[in-house]
Design a protein around this motif. Structure first.
Motif, PDB file in Angstrom:
ATOM      1  N   ALA A  54       0.855  -1.184   0.000  1.00 52.43           N
ATOM      2  CA  ALA A  54       0.000   0.000   0.000  1.00 52.43           C
ATOM      3  C   ALA A  54       0.890   1.234   0.000  1.00 52.43           C
ATOM      4  O   ALA A  54       1.912   1.258   0.697  1.00 52.43           O
ATOM      5  N   TYR A  55       0.494   2.246  -0.757  1.00 54.29           N
ATOM      6  CA  TYR A  55       1.347   3.420  -0.926  1.00 54.29           C
ATOM      7  C   TYR A  55       0.624   4.722  -0.598  1.00 54.29           C
ATOM      8  O   TYR A  55      -0.561   4.892  -0.902  1.00 54.29           O
ATOM      9  N   MET A  56       1.380   5.630  -0.001  1.00 53.59           N
ATOM     10  CA  MET A  56       1.000   7.040   0.024  1.00 53.59           C
ATOM     11  C   MET A  56       1.554   7.623  -1.273  1.00 53.59           C
ATOM     12  O   MET A  56       2.696   7.344  -1.644  1.00 53.59           O
ATOM     13  N   LEU A  57       0.776   8.446  -1.944  1.00 53.49           N
ATOM     14  CA  LEU A  57       1.131   8.869  -3.300  1.00 53.49           C
ATOM     15  C   LEU A  57       0.986  10.374  -3.507  1.00 53.49           C
ATOM     16  O   LEU A  57       0.444  11.090  -2.675  1.00 53.49           O
ATOM     17  N   GLY A  58       1.485  10.833  -4.649  1.00 48.91           N
ATOM     18  CA  GLY A  58       1.280  12.199  -5.126  1.00 48.91           C
ATOM     19  C   GLY A  58       2.362  13.162  -4.722  1.00 48.91           C
ATOM     20  O   GLY A  58       3.273  13.459  -5.482  1.00 48.91           O
ATOM     21  N   GLU A  59       2.284  13.652  -3.510  1.00 50.13           N
ATOM     22  CA  GLU A  59       3.228  14.640  -2.998  1.00 50.13           C
ATOM     23  C   GLU A  59       3.665  14.208  -1.606  1.00 50.13           C
ATOM     24  O   GLU A  59       2.840  13.728  -0.828  1.00 50.13           O
TER      25      GLU A  59
ATOM     26  N   GLN B  96      -0.515  14.657  -0.035  1.00 51.35           N
ATOM     27  CA  GLN B  96      -0.361  13.218  -0.229  1.00 51.35           C
ATOM     28  C   GLN B  96      -1.682  12.515   0.084  1.00 51.35           C
ATOM     29  O   GLN B  96      -2.518  13.027   0.831  1.00 51.35           O
ATOM     30  N   PHE B  97      -1.861  11.327  -0.490  1.00 46.28           N
ATOM     31  CA  PHE B  97      -3.085  10.569  -0.260  1.00 46.28           C
ATOM     32  C   PHE B  97      -2.760   9.083  -0.339  1.00 46.28           C
ATOM     33  O   PHE B  97      -1.725   8.679  -0.877  1.00 46.28           O
TER      34      PHE B  97
ATOM     35  N   LYS C 124      -7.564  13.606  -6.048  1.00 47.34           N
ATOM     36  CA  LYS C 124      -6.501  13.966  -5.108  1.00 47.34           C
ATOM     37  C   LYS C 124      -5.145  13.973  -5.799  1.00 47.34           C
ATOM     38  O   LYS C 124      -4.294  14.827  -5.515  1.00 47.34           O
ATOM     39  N   LEU C 125      -4.959  13.026  -6.718  1.00 44.77           N
ATOM     40  CA  LEU C 125      -3.701  12.962  -7.460  1.00 44.77           C
ATOM     41  C   LEU C 125      -3.455  14.243  -8.232  1.00 44.77           C
ATOM     42  O   LEU C 125      -2.357  14.817  -8.183  1.00 44.77           O
ATOM     43  N   TYR C 126      -4.475  14.726  -8.935  1.00 45.86           N
ATOM     44  CA  TYR C 126      -4.275  15.913  -9.761  1.00 45.86           C
ATOM     45  C   TYR C 126      -4.162  17.198  -8.943  1.00 45.86           C
ATOM     46  O   TYR C 126      -3.549  18.173  -9.392  1.00 45.86           O
ATOM     47  N   VAL C 127      -4.718  17.193  -7.740  1.00 42.21           N
ATOM     48  CA  VAL C 127      -4.482  18.313  -6.826  1.00 42.21           C
ATOM     49  C   VAL C 127      -2.998  18.356  -6.448  1.00 42.21           C
ATOM     50  O   VAL C 127      -2.366  19.425  -6.441  1.00 42.21           O
ATOM     51  N   ALA C 128      -2.440  17.188  -6.153  1.00 40.43           N
ATOM     52  CA  ALA C 128      -1.017  17.097  -5.789  1.00 40.43           C
ATOM     53  C   ALA C 128      -0.136  17.500  -6.966  1.00 40.43           C
ATOM     54  O   ALA C 128       0.837  18.258  -6.800  1.00 40.43           O
TER      55      ALA C 128
END
Length: 306
Positions: free
Chosen positions: A172-177, A182-183, A290-294
């Motif tokens: 499991a990963y925290m992603l984005g920023e 992060q999310f 959430k990804l595109y916000v990051a």
């Protein structure tokens, strides 16, 4: 006298807590490598190098103080130097303070070994990895950052407490920023080859509370003791080990993701050439938002330093 290991890892900012923890972890993990401690405070660098060398007598690695020029010829260059994050301060506030520091470091390392890999640990790591690449002159795949590796480890530890499964068997990963945007990629998470969220012990669990707890843990540590260093030191040493040993392991770390057009925290496989592969993670609609916000936040920050 024992011979000096052939591979070198330089730790820039090694006089500080994060740098010293990284250097110590490299030695404690039993990696046959020469660790170079570099810091603008030569006295602090010397002290850390002498102390860590005392721990190396039963290990294959060695540790000593070095210059920036020597560090530029290392196989892996770990950058931990930078302005310290204050309690409750967003990581994004560190960019302006750290830009000048990172640029000065890259200038001092020149000429940098053409095959060197630079591992950024300083925050905000997504943006500073971008800055390190543009100022170092190395190819994108050779400049990466620790990203959300530690955050993902915290997540797996928390899930282990709930499920009773080893954190190393939870994917499991925290992603984005690596920051406030992060999310958790819940929909892509797996345990025993099955979707994580299908696990019976996760039914009815408040996932958002887990996410917030993980994202805020660094602030809790900073508030309690001033800074975080043991966890990130071990993570940085593990990434450096994968680069040295060409393991092709997958980590959620900062690298340039072509499909998104920026440096960001995302699963990638790393080896002796740096980042070898970047993976397409299947997310649900809310996670993609959430990804595109990051991504937007990272791109806006990076645009000031291109």
């Amino acid at each position: 006298m024992a011979s000096v290991p052939g591979q070198r890892v330089a730790v820039i900012g090694g006089g500080g807590n994060v740098g010293a923890s990284t250097a110590f972890a490299l030695i404690a993990k039993g990696i046959p490598v020469e660790v170079l401690i570099v810091d603008v405070s030569e006295k602090a660098a010397l002290g850390q190098a002498l102390d860590i060398s005392d721990a190396s007598f039963m290990m294959p690695g060695t540790c000593r103080q070095a210059t920036f020029k020597e560090a530029g010829q290392a196989d892996v260059i770990v950058v931990t130097a930078g302005a310290r994050q204050m309690p409750d301060e967003p990581r994004s506030n560190l960019i302006d303070r750290n830009y000048a520091i990172i640029k000065s470091i890259m200038d001092s390392l020149q000429p940098i070994k053409s095959t060197a890999k630079i591992l950024m640990v300083s925050n905000p790591v997504d943006v500073l990895t971008h800055i390190a690449q543009t100022t170092s002159g190395l190819p994108r795949e050779q400049v990466l950052g620790s990203g959300t590796y530690l955050d993902s480890g915290r997540l797996c530890n928390a899930l282990s407490d709930i499920t009773g499964v080893s954190p190393t068997s939870i994917h499991a990963y925290m992603l984005g920023e690596h920051g406030d945007n992060q999310f958790t990629g819940w929909s892509a998470a797996r345990i025993g080859g099955r979707p994580l969220l299908d696990h019976p012990k996760l039914q009815g669990v408040d996932l958002e509370s887990i996410n917030k707890k993980i994202a805020h843990k660094a602030y809790d540590i900073i508030d309690a003791k001033g800074s975080t260093y043991f966890g990130i030191g071990m993570c940085a040493a593990t990434i450096a080990e994968a680069l040295l040993n060409n393991t092709s392991q997958v980590f959620p770390l900062v690298h340039y993701v072509e499909s998104f057009g920026c440096y960001m925290s995302w699963p990638g496989a790393i080896g002796s050439d740096g980042v070898e592969q970047s993976f397409d993670v299947k997310l649900d609609a809310s996670e993609n938002e959430k990804l595109y916000v990051a991504i937007k936040a990272i791109k806006e920050a990076c645009a000031k330093y291109t």
